[in-house]
Design a protein around this motif. Structure first.
Motif, PDB file in Angstrom:
ATOM      1  N   UNK A 157     -45.526 -82.017 -23.823  1.00  0.00           N
ATOM      2  CA  UNK A 157     -44.604 -83.319 -23.793  1.00  0.00           C
ATOM      3  C   UNK A 157     -44.040 -83.315 -25.193  1.00  0.00           C
ATOM      4  N   UNK A 158     -44.790 -82.969 -26.162  1.00  0.00           N
ATOM      5  CA  UNK A 158     -44.222 -82.981 -27.680  1.00  0.00           C
ATOM      6  C   UNK A 158     -43.215 -82.058 -27.539  1.00  0.00           C
ATOM      7  N   UNK A 159     -43.231 -80.802 -26.973  1.00  0.00           N
ATOM      8  CA  UNK A 159     -42.248 -79.824 -27.249  1.00  0.00           C
ATOM      9  C   UNK A 159     -40.900 -80.372 -26.729  1.00  0.00           C
ATOM     10  N   UNK A 160     -41.062 -80.884 -25.552  1.00  0.00           N
ATOM     11  CA  UNK A 160     -39.928 -81.248 -24.587  1.00  0.00           C
ATOM     12  C   UNK A 160     -39.229 -82.383 -25.154  1.00  0.00           C
ATOM     13  N   UNK A 161     -39.955 -83.198 -26.202  1.00  0.00           N
ATOM     14  CA  UNK A 161     -39.540 -84.570 -26.436  1.00  0.00           C
ATOM     15  C   UNK A 161     -38.095 -84.195 -27.616  1.00  0.00           C
TER      16      UNK A 161
END
Length: 207
Positions: free
Chosen positions: A203-207
């Motif tokens: 989720x952090x990577x895609x934010x």
């Protein structure tokens, strides 16, 4: 600093682990908000690597993605000998620490070697420029600090590659079998699983 080599209560070890995680997160944020002419020399290394090699631009971000607690403290042992922490980043700290930690034969150290305890001082003092008194206060109980890129969680092939360099081939299996992650909203460690952690990081990577 000389350690007494004895055991410590779970409560005191957890308290130190929590204070250490908070200092790491806050120090990384402070470093992130400083201008380039204000940061220590160590903070220039990712930019030099980016300029001279085919490096990921994200490695120039001093953010700490996660701080994990594992080992005897996470397992809630009554008496513990040390604190086991793992910092996950995008490469800013781990690119130096991984290379520095490697022994002459190319393997990574285990908890019996001082390099892992030196890592805490490297991050808090060398990168984040905390005062010596604070670093000493967070070192009363020996802390083994592993500093690794987030890929060891999300990329199984990369995790296996790092595991093969480790003196303990079951290091990740043991560490991820019982762990806690530092939750910034409540400033406390909360239980997590490998699947939950992978989800958080993606989720952090895609934010």
């Amino acid at each position: 600093m000389m350690f007494d080599g004895g055991t410590h209560s779970h409560a005191s070890a957890l308290e130190q682990a929590t204070a250490t995680a908070r200092a790491l997160i806050e120090g990384a944020e402070r470093l992130r908000n400083r201008s380039m002419n204000e940061v220590p020399l160590l903070a220039w290394l990712p930019f030099l690597k980016l300029a001279t090699e085919d490096s990921d631009v994200n490695s120039c971000d001093p953010v700490i993605c996660e701080v994990l607690l594992f080992g005897s403290v996470a397992k809630k042992a009554e008496d513990v000998g040390d604190v086991d922490l793992m910092v996950l980043d995008t490469g800013f700290y781990s690119m130096l620490v991984l290379n520095q930690d490697r022994r002459d034969d190319g393997t990574l150290p285990d908890s019996k070697e001082g390099a892992l305890q030196d890592n805490l001082r490297l991050l808090l003092g060398g990168y984040m420029e905390y005062e010596e008194d604070l670093i000493e206060g967070l070192s009363l109980i020996p802390t083994d600090l592993h500093v690794l890129p987030c890929r060891v969680v999300t990329d199984e092939a990369f995790r296996e590659e790092i595991a093969q360099q480790h003196l303990d081939p079951y290091f990740f299996e043991n560490a991820f079998s019982c762990m806690m992650r530092y939750e910034r909203t409540c400033s406390a460690f909360v239980p997590t699983t490998l699947i939950e952690l992978q989800s958080q990081l993606r989720i952090r990577e895609s934010a």
